[in-house]
Scaffold this motif. Structure first.
Motif, short mmCIF file in Angstrom:
data_model
loop_
_atom_site.label_atom_id
_atom_site.label_comp_id
_atom_site.label_asym_id
_atom_site.label_seq_id
_atom_site.Cartn_x
_atom_site.Cartn_y
_atom_site.Cartn_z
N GLN A 195 -3.70 -0.81 11.51
CA GLN A 195 -2.59 0.27 11.55
C GLN A 195 -1.55 0.30 10.49
OE1 GLN A 195 -3.36 2.38 14.09
NE2 GLN A 195 -5.18 1.43 14.30
N ARG A 196 -1.84 -0.52 9.71
CA ARG A 196 -0.57 -0.76 8.76
C ARG A 196 -0.86 0.53 7.72
NH1 ARG A 196 -0.42 -7.16 6.96
NH2 ARG A 196 -0.02 -8.04 9.32
N PRO A 197 0.15 0.76 6.85
CA PRO A 197 0.04 1.90 5.67
C PRO A 197 -1.32 1.34 4.81
CG PRO A 197 2.06 1.36 6.06
CD PRO A 197 1.50 0.12 6.83
N ILE A 198 -2.15 2.14 4.33
CA ILE A 198 -3.41 1.97 3.46
C ILE A 198 -2.97 1.12 2.45
CG2 ILE A 198 -5.24 2.89 2.36
CD1 ILE A 198 -4.93 5.50 4.21
N PRO A 199 -1.96 1.20 1.55
CA PRO A 199 -1.76 0.51 0.31
C PRO A 199 -1.60 -1.00 0.80
CG PRO A 199 -0.44 2.60 0.24
CD PRO A 199 -0.89 2.47 1.78
N GLU A 200 -1.08 -1.35 2.27
CA GLU A 200 -0.93 -2.65 2.31
C GLU A 200 -2.32 -3.27 2.86
OE1 GLU A 200 1.82 -3.29 5.46
OE2 GLU A 200 3.34 -2.06 4.56
N TRP A 201 -3.44 -2.33 2.80
CA TRP A 201 -4.60 -2.96 3.43
C TRP A 201 -5.29 -3.88 2.39
CZ3 TRP A 201 -7.85 1.73 5.01
CH2 TRP A 201 -7.43 2.34 6.28
#
Length: 268
Positions: A195-201
Motif C-alpha cells: 500500500q506504500r508508494p511504488i518508489p518505496e517498494w
C-alpha cells in the motif's frame, strides 16, 4: 475457439516455511501482465495436442494442457478436441506460463462445452494442476498465500504504468531456486508494504529467491540495476525464475540495452 493465456509477475515473494507435504508456504502479490501464449481448442474426431513456438521439454502427453483436459474429462462428458499451443512466454522464467496455459484450458473447455462450472469449481480443478494455476482463473491482482493457491483481494492497481520484462535466456527450475533459500518469518508485512508508494517498494518489498540466485547468476542483479539506471520506479525478479521486470512511469524501450536477451514491454 482461441484464447491468450497471459503471464504474471510477483510483487514481493516471501518464503515463510516448508510444509509437511513438501511444498512451501509463501506470501506474494500475483499481478497479471500481457505477455501471452496462444491456445486453440476445437472439437475433433480424436484427442490431440500439438505445440509450436518455443520448444516445450518433456513428453507432450504429460503437458499441463493435456492434464487439464483429462482432469475435466474424468468428471465431465467431454468430447475429443484438437488442442494447439503456440508457446511464446519463456519457460522456467518465473512468470507462470505453463500454469496459465492449463488454467486457460479449463476456462475455454468450460465455455466451449457449456459445462457451467463456477469460478470456485474451476479454481479447485486448477489447484490440482499446480500451485499457481488457480490464480489464472480470475486472472486479477491478488494477495496469495499458503502454497500460492489461496487468495485475498487486494486494492492494488498499476493501471497507467508500464512494464519491461527481461528474460536472460536462463532456465531456472523451481527445485534449483528453492535449494538456495532458507524459509523464515518475514520482517515486513507484505500486504501493508504494497500500500506504500511504488518508489518505496525498492526498500521494503523483495523476492526471497534473489539472494541465492543473484550470487549464482551475476547477470540477474546486473539487469535489475540497469532497470533502475533507466528510470524504473521498482524492479525485481519474478517468481522462482530468471525474469527481471521493471515498472516505469512512461513507456520505455530497452530492447537495444538488453539485445542478447528476450524482452517484452507493455502497459499494465
Amino acid at each position: 475457439m482461441v484464447t491468450f493465456p497471459n503471464a504474471k509477475i510477483n510483487i514481493g515473494l516471501q518464503i515463510i516455511e516448508k510444509r509437511s507435504d513438501g511444498f512451501h508456504n509463501i506470501a506474494s502479490c500475483f499481478y497479471p501482465v500481457g505477455w501471452s501464449d496462444v491456445l486453440e481448442i476445437i472439437p475433433a474426431a480424436e484427442f490431440s495436442f500439438s505445440s509450436s513456438g518455443i520448444e516445450i521439454p518433456g513428453d507432450p502427453a504429460k503437458n499441463l494442457c493435456v492434464k487439464a483436459y483429462e482432469l475435466l474429462k474424468h468428471d465431465m462428458d467431454l468430447p475429443p478436441v484438437a488442442m494447439h499451443l503456440l508457446k511464446i512466454v519463456p519457460i522456467g522464467a518465473g512468470m507462470g506460463g505453463g500454469s496459465a496455459d492449463a488454467a486457460f484450458v479449463l476456462k475455454l473447455l468450460n465455455t466451449t462445452f457449456h459445462l457451467s462450472l463456477s469460478t470456485f469449481d474451476l479454481e479447485n480443478y486448477a489447484r490440482k494442476l499446480g500451485s499457481d494455476c488457480a490464480f489464472f482463473i480470475e486472472n486479477k491482482p491478488q494477495f496469495c498465500y499458503e502454497k500460492g493457491d489461496q487468495f485475498a483481494d487486494i486494492s492494488l492497481s498499476l493501471k497507467g504504468k508500464y512494464i519491461v520484462l527481461v528474460y536472460p535466456n536462463l532456465h531456472i527450475s523451481t527445485a534449483e531456486a528453492y535449494a538456495g533459500v532458507t524459509p523464515q518469518t518475514p520482517d515486513v508485512n507484505l500486504s501493508e508494504a504494497l500500500q506504500r508508494p511504488i518508489p518505496e517498494w525498492r526498500h521494503c518489498i523483495k523476492n526471497d529467491f534473489e539472494n541465492g540466485l543473484f550470487l549464482k547468476y551475476p547477470v540477474l542483479p546486473q539487469i535489475k540495476e540497469k532497470m533502475y539506471e533507466k528510470g524504473a520506479i521498482y524492479s525485481a525478479m519474478t517468481g522462482s525464475g530468471s525474469t527481471i521486470y521493471g515498472i516505469f512511469e512512461k513507456e520505455t524501450d530497452l530492447q537495444n540495452i538488453f539485445a542478447p536477451f528476450t524482452v517484452w514491454k507493455g502497459e499494465l
